[in-house]
Design a protein around this motif. Sequence first.
Motif, short mmCIF file in Angstrom:
data_model
loop_
_atom_site.label_atom_id
_atom_site.label_comp_id
_atom_site.label_asym_id
_atom_site.label_seq_id
_atom_site.Cartn_x
_atom_site.Cartn_y
_atom_site.Cartn_z
N LYS B 748 0.82 -1.21 0.00
CA LYS B 748 0.00 0.00 0.00
C LYS B 748 0.86 1.26 0.00
CE LYS B 748 -3.38 0.90 2.73
NZ LYS B 748 -4.06 0.97 4.04
N LEU B 749 0.34 2.32 -0.63
CA LEU B 749 1.08 3.58 -0.71
C LEU B 749 1.46 4.07 0.69
CD1 LEU B 749 2.12 5.97 -2.39
CD2 LEU B 749 -0.13 7.00 -2.17
N ALA B 750 0.50 4.04 1.63
CA ALA B 750 0.78 4.56 2.97
C ALA B 750 1.91 3.78 3.64
CB ALA B 750 -0.49 4.51 3.82
N ARG B 752 4.38 2.33 2.14
CA ARG B 752 5.64 2.72 1.51
C ARG B 752 6.09 4.07 2.06
NH1 ARG B 752 3.59 2.81 -4.19
NH2 ARG B 752 5.62 3.50 -4.87
N VAL B 753 5.12 5.00 2.20
CA VAL B 753 5.47 6.32 2.70
C VAL B 753 6.11 6.21 4.09
CG1 VAL B 753 4.48 8.49 3.56
CG2 VAL B 753 3.75 7.56 1.35
N ARG B 754 5.61 5.34 4.93
CA ARG B 754 6.13 5.20 6.29
C ARG B 754 7.60 4.76 6.29
NH1 ARG B 754 0.76 3.11 7.15
NH2 ARG B 754 -0.41 4.71 8.22
N ARG B 755 8.02 4.08 5.25
CA ARG B 755 9.41 3.63 5.20
C ARG B 755 10.35 4.68 4.60
NH1 ARG B 755 7.84 -1.12 2.74
NH2 ARG B 755 8.91 -0.39 0.88
N MET B 756 9.76 5.76 4.06
CA MET B 756 10.59 6.69 3.31
C MET B 756 10.92 7.94 4.11
SD MET B 756 8.63 6.27 -0.27
CE MET B 756 9.79 6.64 -1.51
N GLN B 757 11.86 8.69 3.62
CA GLN B 757 12.32 9.91 4.26
C GLN B 757 11.96 11.12 3.42
OE1 GLN B 757 14.20 9.98 7.19
NE2 GLN B 757 13.68 7.80 7.29
N LEU B 758 11.63 12.20 4.13
CA LEU B 758 11.37 13.45 3.44
C LEU B 758 12.69 14.06 2.99
CD1 LEU B 758 9.34 15.73 2.77
CD2 LEU B 758 9.77 16.63 5.05
N GLU B 759 12.70 14.63 1.79
CA GLU B 759 13.91 15.32 1.32
C GLU B 759 13.84 16.77 1.78
OE1 GLU B 759 14.70 14.73 -2.79
OE2 GLU B 759 14.96 12.58 -2.55
#
Lengths: 214, 785
Positions: B748-750, B752-759
């Motif tokens: 799920k998109l959400a 994936r977002v939880r695993r990623m970092q903001l630039e």
Amino acid sequence: MIECTVAGETLVLLPEKAAYWPGKKALFVADFHLGKAASFRKLGVPMPAGTTRENIDRLERALARTRARRVIFLGDFLHSAEGRAARTLERFGAWRAARPAIELTLVRGNHDARAGDPPGGWGMRCIDAGEALGAFVLNHVPGAVRGGYALAGHIHPSVRLSGEGESLRLPCFWFGTRYGVLPAFGAFTGTAEVRPRRGDQVYVIAEEEVLKVG
Amino acid sequence: MRALVADTKLSLERAVEGLGLPWTIGLRTGDTSSAERAKQARRLPSALVTTPESLSLLLSDAAASEKLSDLRLVVVDEWHELLGSKRGVMTELALARLRRWNPRLRTWGLSATLGNIEEALERLIPSPRPSPTPRSAPRAPEGEGGHRRIVRGASDKQIVMDTFAPPEAERFPWAGHVGLAMLERVIEAIDGARSTLVFTNVRSSAEAWYQGILEARPDWAGIIGLHHGSLDADVRRWVEEGLKEGRLKAVVATSSLDLGVDFSPVDRVLQIGSPKGVARLLQRAGRSGHAPGQVSRVTCVPSHALEFVEAAAVRRAARAGRVEARQPVDRPLDLLTQHLVTIAVGEGFEAEAMKAEVRSTRAYRELSEAEWQWALDFVTRGGEALRAYPEYHKVERGEDGIYRVKEPAIARRHRMSIGTIVSDAAVNVQYMRGKRLGNVEESFVARLSPGDAFVFAGSLLEFIRVENMTAYVRPGKPGSAVIPRWDGGRCPLSNEVADSIRELLEEWTQKPGSDPKRDEPGSDPTEPEMKVVARLLKLQHAWSRVPRAGEMLVEQTQTREGHHIFFYPFAGRSVHLGLSALLAHRLGRTRAATFSLAFTDYGFELLSRERFELLPLLKDGLLASGNLLDDMLASLNAAELSKRQFREIARVAGLVYQGYPGQPKTNRQVQATSGLIWEVFARWDPANPLLGQAEREVLERQLEYSRLTGALARIGEAPVLLRQTHKPTPFAFPIMVSRFREKLTSEKLADRVRRMQLEFDRAVAPDEPAPAIGKPGPGAQLDLL
């Protein structure tokens, strides 16, 4: 739906791309761009129908979710003078007729300056940017102002997230120390990538969820 | 293309003068001045040298038939270049119109060697329709059709093709870190020739080689040049003239100099990196020894080990006459809508006659009644989705039954946007004191900070600021500098070369002696280049295997990054992109997983956190051809790729308005990126045939679906060699380090977002007050307005 604290006030951020302020029962909506598809059509670009209906449906969902009593449009409510197509205006007018009790306020943005104010019959209060409401100053173009924390739109913010060899761009709410920027609400609007600073509060909209990323 | 047009005009003028003919020769391109246009409007010259776009623009003239109906001859130069693109279809449509006015119009096409020369002829001069349908039988062009033939040159050009041996075979890199390891050889070659063209495959590598040569030979400053599509026209013109006049010792160029401009002084061509295709190398070779009777000489300069195999493979295919075909575009609906509006802007059209005219081209011969109706409906009422909007009209049907564009503003905007070439959102690069150098991509500039150094147009530059789509620069101080990268321009390995590579590897695995146990494979290579890769191949063979022509090699290995699976179909990058997405999709169905996909021209990699047991899956039809189309489209990439492909379609069909660089922006309220328009169409008009066309173009052009089907059929029959290796093999390594990666996931998109970092913005100190507005990302600004 997620709660956050901005300028000491609680804001509820909605996946409908709007922010709700329980303190004043106010729903903030930036960059609605009513009539954008219609202006394309007027100038010979055949955009399909459906974006206005989607905007109204989503606004209705946000109102149902929050039971807000007023909607404050933070600029660029109307897209352009060419977009004032009879059909488009009728559609929003019909929604307004069905929801007469909601108080509507428009903070004029750069598009509204050229497109003109909405029809008088909608009972929408139109004001210039800079008016204060409690802790907030209502704005369209982001920037620090005197007299409060500014809420704005205009730039259609999105942020880039990356990790594990993957990269995503998602629309976001972005709150800095002195002003905050809402995502563009309109269904037919793009986004511009922004680079927040450490310490800023950033929330992305991932389909039906709002997630804190910074 | 413009260089070619100008050159053709000069040659024609010389010929006309020599023959003492009272002819005038005119030029008509996007660059032609308004004074010259006005002169041509009064009276056209005896011969006009033009481009498909400018010819189409002439057809939008209200008096086009009057001006062009006594046209007697059309010569289409470099037809092979147009054939595989929508510009070719544009030419077909224009020819159909000209032939209607003058059925006795003669047509000549000039083409380089092609794998499908008969088809090239058929496209230019269609044969009569075999069984015309009774209701709408378009007439075959009279005087043509039956009288057409292919004329081949009397003698084949002699071409010498070879490859530089590396300075130290042992140290040569396995993978594509394009180093300048061969710089010394290149300099020797330039020194020994009168005038050399050094071709690279991409613009950034042209910049790098130009810098490298200049650093090694500072005394060549002023007598070597750089030429690529992003340089300013003046810069390019200077280089072209220098080459013609023999003033330049060498020019580093990209495909911008592929076309047949006559550079007689050039006697040597170097190809940096693999040419990837036979036709391309032949074309480039032909830039040297251009005069009749002279020998063309091209030398390949591989940039990593496996490119030696490619160099040998290309030469072998060329010798055998296996030249690539250019696949013509079949009935593109976006271009049809553009053409209909073009004619409606001019003299207007009557529906039945126009349909017959369009169907008289080979490109639209199979145009169905439904497709025709859709196109007509789209330009008049905006299509099905707009049926209820009476205020929309672009083309209107008059009481006389003629379709015309009435609104002058729509006509003007259409005239300015005729064409099929999509230009990137480019930022001009200019010195503070005023000289323009060319343009770079917006995304590159967005990453620069003032004071950063970069190399462009052969110069070291310091970035000052960006203003109104112009990046201002001044000469930079020596030190580390980046080279901009431009999108596109990378072609995949052609089928012909891929076949040839598999053949060479097959030969290498064949043991020459009678005792197979003693003889080492590849001890007597058939091509000299194979000696260079002997060590690499032996290592590959020892760790895993060098696959034979009929075998499918699959390797599995584990590193800190995760579990890798490598496949080696040797079928070209675009086929591998499609295959990797397909297999990741099929594997992902057995278990939720996220894959990182990498691909080169030789093979592809699926990298995941989990290990997959491949044997049962292979038996279960992992590589089967069944359900292929559905699986392909279901793989996540298909939608994303369609969206990217839609850029060209949106531009051609007039959904996005592309002004000219430097032209003041008008109609801001109708600017949107094609990606945004794609999203609106996909959601609210999903049956729009333009979306279907985007999907087809992705399948055919980007994933090369027919090639992919062929490759999968071949793989499906081949015995699979599954090898577990203790580390990545010499074949795997170049794939692992490939910069081209795609992600495929079923999560799920959400999540994936939880695993990623903001630039974050790193340019500003964290404790500074009040956030600054970040720089808008590439292509984003347009949507705001």
